[in-house]
Design a protein around this motif. Structure first.
Motif, short mmCIF file in Angstrom:
data_model
loop_
_atom_site.label_atom_id
_atom_site.label_comp_id
_atom_site.label_asym_id
_atom_site.label_seq_id
_atom_site.Cartn_x
_atom_site.Cartn_y
_atom_site.Cartn_z
N ARG A 214 48.20 -16.44 -25.96
CA ARG A 214 46.89 -17.08 -25.77
C ARG A 214 46.40 -17.63 -27.10
O ARG A 214 46.80 -17.15 -28.17
N VAL A 215 45.53 -18.63 -27.00
CA VAL A 215 44.85 -19.21 -28.16
C VAL A 215 43.36 -19.07 -27.91
O VAL A 215 42.85 -19.52 -26.88
N PHE B 286 37.11 -4.89 -18.06
CA PHE B 286 36.57 -4.27 -19.26
C PHE B 286 37.59 -3.40 -19.99
O PHE B 286 37.30 -2.84 -21.04
N SER B 287 38.79 -3.29 -19.42
CA SER B 287 39.91 -2.65 -20.10
C SER B 287 40.77 -3.75 -20.72
O SER B 287 41.18 -4.68 -20.05
N GLY B 288 41.03 -3.62 -22.03
CA GLY B 288 41.80 -4.64 -22.74
C GLY B 288 43.27 -4.26 -22.81
O GLY B 288 44.03 -4.47 -21.87
N TRP C 295 47.05 4.74 -22.11
CA TRP C 295 46.07 4.45 -23.15
C TRP C 295 45.48 3.06 -22.92
O TRP C 295 46.21 2.12 -22.61
N THR C 296 44.18 2.97 -23.07
CA THR C 296 43.53 1.67 -22.92
C THR C 296 42.46 1.51 -23.99
O THR C 296 41.99 2.47 -24.58
N THR C 297 42.08 0.26 -24.21
CA THR C 297 40.85 -0.03 -24.94
C THR C 297 39.80 -0.39 -23.90
O THR C 297 40.10 -1.03 -22.89
N LEU C 298 38.57 0.04 -24.12
CA LEU C 298 37.52 -0.13 -23.13
C LEU C 298 36.27 -0.68 -23.82
O LEU C 298 35.90 -0.22 -24.90
N GLY D 251 55.23 1.84 -24.69
CA GLY D 251 56.25 1.38 -23.77
C GLY D 251 55.73 0.18 -23.00
O GLY D 251 55.44 -0.87 -23.57
N ARG D 252 55.57 0.35 -21.70
CA ARG D 252 55.02 -0.74 -20.90
C ARG D 252 53.64 -1.10 -21.41
O ARG D 252 52.81 -0.22 -21.67
N SER D 253 53.37 -2.39 -21.53
CA SER D 253 52.13 -2.80 -22.17
C SER D 253 51.67 -4.14 -21.62
O SER D 253 52.47 -5.04 -21.38
N GLU D 254 50.38 -4.26 -21.40
CA GLU D 254 49.75 -5.53 -21.05
C GLU D 254 48.48 -5.65 -21.88
O GLU D 254 47.79 -4.66 -22.12
N ILE D 255 48.19 -6.86 -22.31
CA ILE D 255 47.05 -7.09 -23.19
C ILE D 255 46.22 -8.24 -22.66
O ILE D 255 46.75 -9.30 -22.34
N LYS D 256 44.93 -8.03 -22.59
CA LYS D 256 44.00 -9.09 -22.20
C LYS D 256 42.68 -8.85 -22.92
O LYS D 256 42.37 -7.70 -23.28
N PRO D 257 41.91 -9.89 -23.17
CA PRO D 257 40.60 -9.67 -23.81
C PRO D 257 39.67 -8.92 -22.87
O PRO D 257 39.62 -9.19 -21.67
N SER D 258 38.94 -7.96 -23.42
CA SER D 258 37.94 -7.24 -22.62
C SER D 258 36.71 -8.12 -22.43
O SER D 258 36.23 -8.73 -23.39
N GLU D 259 36.21 -8.17 -21.22
CA GLU D 259 34.96 -8.88 -20.95
C GLU D 259 33.81 -8.10 -21.58
O GLU D 259 33.80 -6.87 -21.54
N ILE D 260 32.85 -8.80 -22.17
CA ILE D 260 31.72 -8.11 -22.81
C ILE D 260 30.37 -8.69 -22.41
O ILE D 260 29.34 -8.26 -22.90
N ALA D 261 30.36 -9.65 -21.49
CA ALA D 261 29.10 -10.27 -21.08
C ALA D 261 28.35 -9.35 -20.12
O ALA D 261 28.91 -8.89 -19.13
N PRO D 262 27.07 -9.06 -20.37
CA PRO D 262 26.32 -8.16 -19.49
C PRO D 262 26.29 -8.60 -18.03
O PRO D 262 26.42 -7.77 -17.12
N GLN D 263 26.15 -9.91 -17.77
CA GLN D 263 26.10 -10.37 -16.39
C GLN D 263 27.42 -10.13 -15.68
O GLN D 263 27.44 -9.78 -14.48
#
Length: 376
Positions: free
Chosen positions: A62-63, A100-102, A121-124, A347-359
């Motif tokens: 992604r860019v 909301f999980s990155g 393991w996740t980022t939240l 090991g298995r991994s997926e990455i996406k930006p976490s949404e942070i907008a309140p709405q």
């Protein structure tokens, strides 16, 4: 017309572009592709062509303009203990259904040890105004977690990818000065600022990769280009803009490059340093160029009291461990002992930006049958 431009990272032109575009463009960039061209010595038309070709081929995942999400939303690293038979389903739900999980990663240790039963393991991130502990409890019920540990970052000492420029790096290579400390205080934004930020952070499709990058995003935010750039620069000055980045697909093999990988090993390092030395240790660990991330996080009894964590990548496991050994030795030389350390391998991994907008959070809760107000 199909591009015939090389798309793999070993092409010298691509490598020169990526050495800048991965993590060297800090803050809001008015003309990011022009800046990449100037710093890399590659003409801007070629920069645009190569980035588009790498994005279409999957070399670049992604860019986007990143944000300092730690200053915009409550965030945490979270380790989940999930029954083995539910592990893959839990992974899939968090990756595909939870905005909301990155990072979503299944991790292992070389030997059974404290915390090794926490495989997922996740980022939240939870937007401003909502309670991350309440949301984590909802997620635990949703995925069938038996236990979980939230580990918010108290301070950051390293944050940047740069896989291409790290290739071949010698273990122990580090800066001459201590790593800078980044705090995690939350910055409040107006509705207009959220509109600009939301438009700015959305990743760019290949046909959006043009020199006049922000004009369409200003229209999306409902403001003039001048107003968009003014607000973005003000937000940058307030410390909520991260970097403009081309993110490599560094986990999966690339079919266009014959199955080659950018990197093979993703290691989460743990150290338990003496109480009161966390800041010193973090700044020493963050000096090491191999570290893509370094934080002060409290692992609690689930992880034997570790308090410094960081991530490093490499193509050979032995090399990654050599980097870890060099950092261990450097900590001892700096007079910072540690009585426990560990490595959790990705090991298995997926990455996406976490949404942070309140709405977006309110809308998601409603879709799940939850009154958003109960998550305040």
């Amino acid at each position: 017309m199909t591009s015939t431009a090389p798309v793999w990272i070993d092409d010298p032109t691509n490598a020169a572009i990526l050495a800048i575009s991965e993590d060297r463009l800090q803050g809001f960039q008015l003309d990011p592709f022009g800046e990449i061209a100037e710093r890399s010595g590659i003409d801007v038309a070629t920069v645009l062509e190569r980035i588009v070709a790498m994005l279409r081929s999957g070399t670049i995942r992604r860019v986007r303009q990143t944000l300092m999400a730690t200053n915009l939303a409550d965030g945490s690293l979270c380790a989940w203990q999930v029954p083995p038979e539910r592990l893959n389903d839990a992974f899939e739900w968090l990756f595909r259904e939870d905005p909301f999980s990155g990072h979503v990663v299944i991790r292992t240790t070389d030997t059974a040890t404290v915390g090794s039963n926490y495989r997922l393991w996740t980022t939240l991130k939870v937007p401003q105004g909502y309670d991350i502990a309440k949301y984590a409890a909802f997620l635990a019920r949703k995925i069938g977690a038996e236990a979980y540990r939230l580990m918010p970052a108290k301070y950051l000492f390293a944050l940047g990818v740069g896989h291409v420029r790290r290739k071949g790096m010698e273990p122990g290579a580090r800066a001459d000065v201590l790593a800078e400390v980044k705090d995690t205080h939350i910055v409040q934004l107006t509705d207009l600022e959220w509109r600009v930020l939301t438009a700015a952070k959305r990743e760019f499709a290949p046909d959006e990769i043009v020199r006049d990058l922000w004009r369409a995003r200003a229209a999306e935010a409902g403001v003039s280009l001048d107003e968009f750039e003014r607000i973005a620069k003000e937000l940058n000055a307030r410390g909520v803009i991260g970097r403009f980045s081309t993110f490599l697909e560094h986990v999966k093999p690339n079919e266009a490059a014959g199955g080659a990988r950018v990197t093979r090993y993703n290691a989460l390092f743990h150290w338990k340093v003496p109480q009161g030395r966390e800041m010193d240790a973090g700044r020493e660990v963050g000096r090491h160029y191999i570290m893509t991330h370094a934080y002060w996080r409290d692992g609690g009894p689930e992880f034997k009291g570790v308090n410094i964590m960081g991530v490093a990548h490499g193509t050979e496991k032995e090399t990654v461990l050599a980097h870890k050994a060099a950092i261990d030795e450097h900590l001892r030389e700096a007079g910072i002992g540690f009585d426990y350390s560990n490595v959790f391998w990705g090991g298995r991994s997926e990455i996406k930006p976490s949404e942070i907008a309140p709405q977006a959070f309110a809308d998601f809760c409603a879709a799940q049958g939850i009154d958003p107000e109960t998550m305040r």
